[in-house]
Scaffold this motif. Structure first.
Motif, PDB file in Angstrom:
ATOM      1  N   LYS A  10      24.276 -14.314   3.297  1.00 31.79           N
ATOM      2  CA  LYS A  10      24.328 -14.057   1.851  1.00 31.79           C
ATOM      3  C   LYS A  10      22.966 -13.526   1.383  1.00 31.79           C
ATOM      4  O   LYS A  10      22.344 -14.052   0.442  1.00 31.79           O
ATOM      5  CB  LYS A  10      24.728 -15.314   1.080  1.00 31.79           C
ATOM      6  CG  LYS A  10      26.163 -15.748   1.308  1.00 31.79           C
ATOM      7  CD  LYS A  10      26.578 -16.801   0.292  1.00 31.79           C
ATOM      8  CE  LYS A  10      28.049 -17.126   0.372  1.00 31.79           C
ATOM      9  NZ  LYS A  10      28.406 -17.882   1.568  1.00 31.79           N
ATOM     10  N   HIS A  11      22.532 -12.478   2.054  1.00 26.06           N
ATOM     11  CA  HIS A  11      21.206 -11.925   1.810  1.00 26.06           C
ATOM     12  C   HIS A  11      21.271 -10.410   1.828  1.00 26.06           C
ATOM     13  O   HIS A  11      21.954  -9.812   2.665  1.00 26.06           O
ATOM     14  CB  HIS A  11      20.243 -12.415   2.902  1.00 26.06           C
ATOM     15  CG  HIS A  11      18.868 -11.837   2.794  1.00 26.06           C
ATOM     16  ND1 HIS A  11      17.899 -12.367   1.961  1.00 26.06           N
ATOM     17  CD2 HIS A  11      18.302 -10.763   3.398  1.00 26.06           C
ATOM     18  CE1 HIS A  11      16.793 -11.644   2.072  1.00 26.06           C
ATOM     19  NE2 HIS A  11      17.009 -10.676   2.930  1.00 26.06           N
ATOM     20  N   LEU A  12      20.557  -9.794   0.887  1.00 24.73           N
ATOM     21  CA  LEU A  12      20.403  -8.350   0.960  1.00 24.73           C
ATOM     22  C   LEU A  12      18.948  -7.977   0.713  1.00 24.73           C
ATOM     23  O   LEU A  12      18.180  -8.769   0.149  1.00 24.73           O
ATOM     24  CB  LEU A  12      21.333  -7.606  -0.001  1.00 24.73           C
ATOM     25  CG  LEU A  12      21.244  -7.796  -1.498  1.00 24.73           C
ATOM     26  CD1 LEU A  12      21.736  -6.551  -2.201  1.00 24.73           C
ATOM     27  CD2 LEU A  12      22.114  -8.962  -1.924  1.00 24.73           C
ATOM     28  N   GLN A  48       0.833  -1.213   0.000  1.00 27.44           N
ATOM     29  CA  GLN A  48       0.000   0.000   0.000  1.00 27.44           C
ATOM     30  C   GLN A  48       0.859   1.250   0.000  1.00 27.44           C
ATOM     31  O   GLN A  48       1.932   1.300   0.645  1.00 27.44           O
ATOM     32  CB  GLN A  48      -0.883   0.001   1.249  1.00 27.44           C
ATOM     33  CG  GLN A  48      -2.280  -0.541   0.981  1.00 27.44           C
ATOM     34  CD  GLN A  48      -3.246  -0.135   2.071  1.00 27.44           C
ATOM     35  OE1 GLN A  48      -2.950  -0.263   3.254  1.00 27.44           O
ATOM     36  NE2 GLN A  48      -4.416   0.338   1.664  1.00 27.44           N
ATOM     37  N   GLU A  49       0.359   2.252  -0.689  1.00 24.87           N
ATOM     38  CA  GLU A  49       1.032   3.551  -0.731  1.00 24.87           C
ATOM     39  C   GLU A  49       1.265   4.053   0.696  1.00 24.87           C
ATOM     40  O   GLU A  49       0.385   3.964   1.554  1.00 24.87           O
ATOM     41  CB  GLU A  49       0.162   4.541  -1.508  1.00 24.87           C
ATOM     42  CG  GLU A  49       0.767   5.924  -1.659  1.00 24.87           C
ATOM     43  CD  GLU A  49      -0.122   6.859  -2.451  1.00 24.87           C
ATOM     44  OE1 GLU A  49      -1.170   6.407  -2.977  1.00 24.87           O
ATOM     45  OE2 GLU A  49       0.210   8.054  -2.551  1.00 24.87           O
ATOM     46  N   GLY A  50       2.464   4.573   0.952  1.00 23.97           N
ATOM     47  CA  GLY A  50       2.789   5.112   2.266  1.00 23.97           C
ATOM     48  C   GLY A  50       3.447   4.103   3.196  1.00 23.97           C
ATOM     49  O   GLY A  50       4.075   4.480   4.181  1.00 23.97           O
ATOM     50  N   ARG A  51       3.289   2.804   2.868  1.00 21.40           N
ATOM     51  CA  ARG A  51       3.887   1.763   3.718  1.00 21.40           C
ATOM     52  C   ARG A  51       5.314   1.466   3.258  1.00 21.40           C
ATOM     53  O   ARG A  51       5.797   2.027   2.281  1.00 21.40           O
ATOM     54  CB  ARG A  51       3.055   0.483   3.629  1.00 21.40           C
ATOM     55  CG  ARG A  51       1.612   0.627   4.053  1.00 21.40           C
ATOM     56  CD  ARG A  51       1.489   0.646   5.549  1.00 21.40           C
ATOM     57  NE  ARG A  51       0.117   0.635   6.012  1.00 21.40           N
ATOM     58  CZ  ARG A  51      -0.400  -0.300   6.789  1.00 21.40           C
ATOM     59  NH1 ARG A  51       0.320  -1.346   7.175  1.00 21.40           N
ATOM     60  NH2 ARG A  51      -1.651  -0.212   7.185  1.00 21.40           N
ATOM     61  N   ILE A  52       5.971   0.563   3.962  1.00 25.41           N
ATOM     62  CA  ILE A  52       7.326   0.166   3.606  1.00 25.41           C
ATOM     63  C   ILE A  52       7.287  -0.988   2.601  1.00 25.41           C
ATOM     64  O   ILE A  52       6.499  -1.929   2.749  1.00 25.41           O
ATOM     65  CB  ILE A  52       8.132  -0.230   4.866  1.00 25.41           C
ATOM     66  CG1 ILE A  52       9.566  -0.596   4.498  1.00 25.41           C
ATOM     67  CG2 ILE A  52       7.460  -1.390   5.604  1.00 25.41           C
ATOM     68  CD1 ILE A  52      10.487  -0.777   5.705  1.00 25.41           C
ATOM     69  N   SER A  53       8.123  -0.887   1.577  1.00 29.89           N
ATOM     70  CA  SER A  53       8.311  -1.996   0.638  1.00 29.89           C
ATOM     71  C   SER A  53       9.655  -2.633   0.966  1.00 29.89           C
ATOM     72  O   SER A  53      10.656  -1.922   1.116  1.00 29.89           O
ATOM     73  CB  SER A  53       8.345  -1.508  -0.811  1.00 29.89           C
ATOM     74  OG  SER A  53       7.106  -0.961  -1.198  1.00 29.89           O
ATOM     75  N   ILE A  54       9.669  -3.952   1.061  1.00 34.57           N
ATOM     76  CA  ILE A  54      10.913  -4.677   1.323  1.00 34.57           C
ATOM     77  C   ILE A  54      11.109  -5.718   0.233  1.00 34.57           C
ATOM     78  O   ILE A  54      10.300  -6.626   0.074  1.00 34.57           O
ATOM     79  CB  ILE A  54      10.892  -5.358   2.708  1.00 34.57           C
ATOM     80  CG1 ILE A  54      10.702  -4.323   3.815  1.00 34.57           C
ATOM     81  CG2 ILE A  54      12.199  -6.138   2.932  1.00 34.57           C
ATOM     82  CD1 ILE A  54      10.569  -4.901   5.207  1.00 34.57           C
ATOM     83  N   LEU A  55      12.173  -5.533  -0.535  1.00 35.09           N
ATOM     84  CA  LEU A  55      12.490  -6.468  -1.603  1.00 35.09           C
ATOM     85  C   LEU A  55      13.730  -7.253  -1.201  1.00 35.09           C
ATOM     86  O   LEU A  55      14.705  -6.670  -0.714  1.00 35.09           O
ATOM     87  CB  LEU A  55      12.731  -5.738  -2.919  1.00 35.09           C
ATOM     88  CG  LEU A  55      11.501  -4.988  -3.448  1.00 35.09           C
ATOM     89  CD1 LEU A  55      11.599  -3.513  -3.172  1.00 35.09           C
ATOM     90  CD2 LEU A  55      11.343  -5.232  -4.937  1.00 35.09           C
ATOM     91  N   ASN A  56      13.698  -8.551  -1.424  1.00 31.66           N
ATOM     92  CA  ASN A  56      14.761  -9.425  -0.957  1.00 31.66           C
ATOM     93  C   ASN A  56      15.571 -10.047  -2.080  1.00 31.66           C
ATOM     94  O   ASN A  56      15.074 -10.217  -3.202  1.00 31.66           O
ATOM     95  CB  ASN A  56      14.168 -10.544  -0.093  1.00 31.66           C
ATOM     96  CG  ASN A  56      13.578 -10.018   1.190  1.00 31.66           C
ATOM     97  OD1 ASN A  56      14.256  -9.362   1.967  1.00 31.66           O
ATOM     98  ND2 ASN A  56      12.298 -10.279   1.418  1.00 31.66           N
ATOM     99  N   CYS A  57      16.798 -10.391  -1.744  1.00 35.98           N
ATOM    100  CA  CYS A  57      17.719 -10.956  -2.723  1.00 35.98           C
ATOM    101  C   CYS A  57      18.700 -11.866  -1.987  1.00 35.98           C
ATOM    102  O   CYS A  57      19.200 -11.494  -0.918  1.00 35.98           O
ATOM    103  CB  CYS A  57      18.451  -9.801  -3.421  1.00 35.98           C
ATOM    104  SG  CYS A  57      19.672 -10.290  -4.635  1.00 35.98           S
ATOM    105  N   ASP A  58      18.965 -13.020  -2.550  1.00 38.06           N
ATOM    106  CA  ASP A  58      19.945 -13.948  -1.988  1.00 38.06           C
ATOM    107  C   ASP A  58      21.027 -14.222  -3.024  1.00 38.06           C
ATOM    108  O   ASP A  58      20.755 -14.208  -4.224  1.00 38.06           O
ATOM    109  CB  ASP A  58      19.280 -15.268  -1.594  1.00 38.06           C
ATOM    110  CG  ASP A  58      18.254 -15.084  -0.505  1.00 38.06           C
ATOM    111  OD1 ASP A  58      17.055 -15.325  -0.773  1.00 38.06           O
ATOM    112  OD2 ASP A  58      18.638 -14.669   0.602  1.00 38.06           O
ATOM    113  N   TYR A  59      22.234 -14.473  -2.563  1.00 39.08           N
ATOM    114  CA  TYR A  59      23.310 -14.771  -3.495  1.00 39.08           C
ATOM    115  C   TYR A  59      24.117 -15.954  -2.976  1.00 39.08           C
ATOM    116  O   TYR A  59      24.043 -16.304  -1.804  1.00 39.08           O
ATOM    117  CB  TYR A  59      24.198 -13.546  -3.728  1.00 39.08           C
ATOM    118  CG  TYR A  59      24.938 -13.051  -2.501  1.00 39.08           C
ATOM    119  CD1 TYR A  59      24.321 -12.166  -1.605  1.00 39.08           C
ATOM    120  CD2 TYR A  59      26.242 -13.439  -2.240  1.00 39.08           C
ATOM    121  CE1 TYR A  59      24.989 -11.707  -0.491  1.00 39.08           C
ATOM    122  CE2 TYR A  59      26.922 -12.978  -1.133  1.00 39.08           C
ATOM    123  CZ  TYR A  59      26.287 -12.106  -0.244  1.00 39.08           C
ATOM    124  OH  TYR A  59      26.950 -11.655   0.862  1.00 39.08           O
TER     125      TYR A  59
END
Lengths: 114, 114
Positions: free
Chosen positions: B71-73, B14-25
């Motif tokens: 190994k995560h960002l 939702q607009e105004g909330r936090i977005s968290i995108l994940n990535c592993d290597y």
């Protein structure tokens, strides 16, 4: 606008043909990179040139070749085209010899092989 | 062998909330990690990067966190805005003076709901 230009924007050609994609890097950038983005794959690194010399190779097929000219623009040549070569081809450039990793991408060339 | 993985193909926030995108290597030889944002019909745009010797880098609404042991960002966007709707790519660069192209994940499509 990243400052990287690519031509043409779209290209439609037949199997077995040869095409040339062109890229002009940002002013002052010495490194040029080529990437391929297919539908089922992410961006795949193909090849890097630095100041006219090939610097690194990724997943580039033998049917593909590239060069960087004295004015630093680059061309990617794709020959004996197959249906599977249909993809978006991006060019990117960088000014730190890629040390920190930031690369600036052009808008891409969409290649359709029929 | 996919060395950079983004396991969520899409994320709705939702607009105004936090977005968290994940990535592993998987490759311990990566020395820089980057996030790119891509709108349809455009090339990827560089957002933010982090060195492997840091654990956090912040730029305005964007913060990247790196957990080397896992190994995560992750990329945090606060607050999320409608213009943030795009595909986000995680990328990594191998150490060695910039002689390699970037290794990309397959992307996460972020949708910001009004």
């Amino acid at each position: 606008d990243s400052g990287v230009t690519q031509t043409p924007k779209h290209l439609i050609t037949a199997t077995g043909q040869r095409v040339t994609l062109r890229c002009s890097p940002r002013s002052g950038d010495l490194s040029v990179y080529w990437y391929q983005q297919s539908l089922d794959q992410g961006l795949q690194f193909l090849i890097q040139y630095y100041n006219g010399e090939e610097r690194a190779k990724g997943n580039i097929l033998e049917r593909f070749s590239a060069q960087q000219f004295p004015d630093l623009h680059s061309e990617l040549n794709l020959s004996s085209l197959e249906l599977g070569d249909s993809a978006l081809y991006f060019c990117a450039s960088s000014d730190h010899r890629g040390v920190r990793g930031e690369q600036y991408f052009g808008p891409g060339t969409r290649l359709t092989v029929t | 062998d996919q060395q950079v993985k983004q396991n969520s193909p899409s994320l709705s926030v939702q607009e105004g909330r936090i977005s968290i995108l994940n990535c592993d290597y998987t490759n311990s030889m990566f020395d820089y990690f980057l996030w790119y944002k891509k709108y349809p019909a455009e090339g990827p745009t560089f957002l933010i990067s982090i060195s492997s010797i840091k654990d956090k880098n912040e730029d305005g609404r964007f913060t990247v966190f790196l957990n080397k042991s896992a190994k995560h960002l992750s990329l945090h966007i606060v607050p999320s805005q409608p213009g943030d709707s795009a595909v986000y790519f995680c990328a990594a660069k191998l150490s060695g003076g910039g002689a390699d192209g970037l290794t990309f994940g397959k992307g996460t499509h972020l949708i910001i709901q009004p």
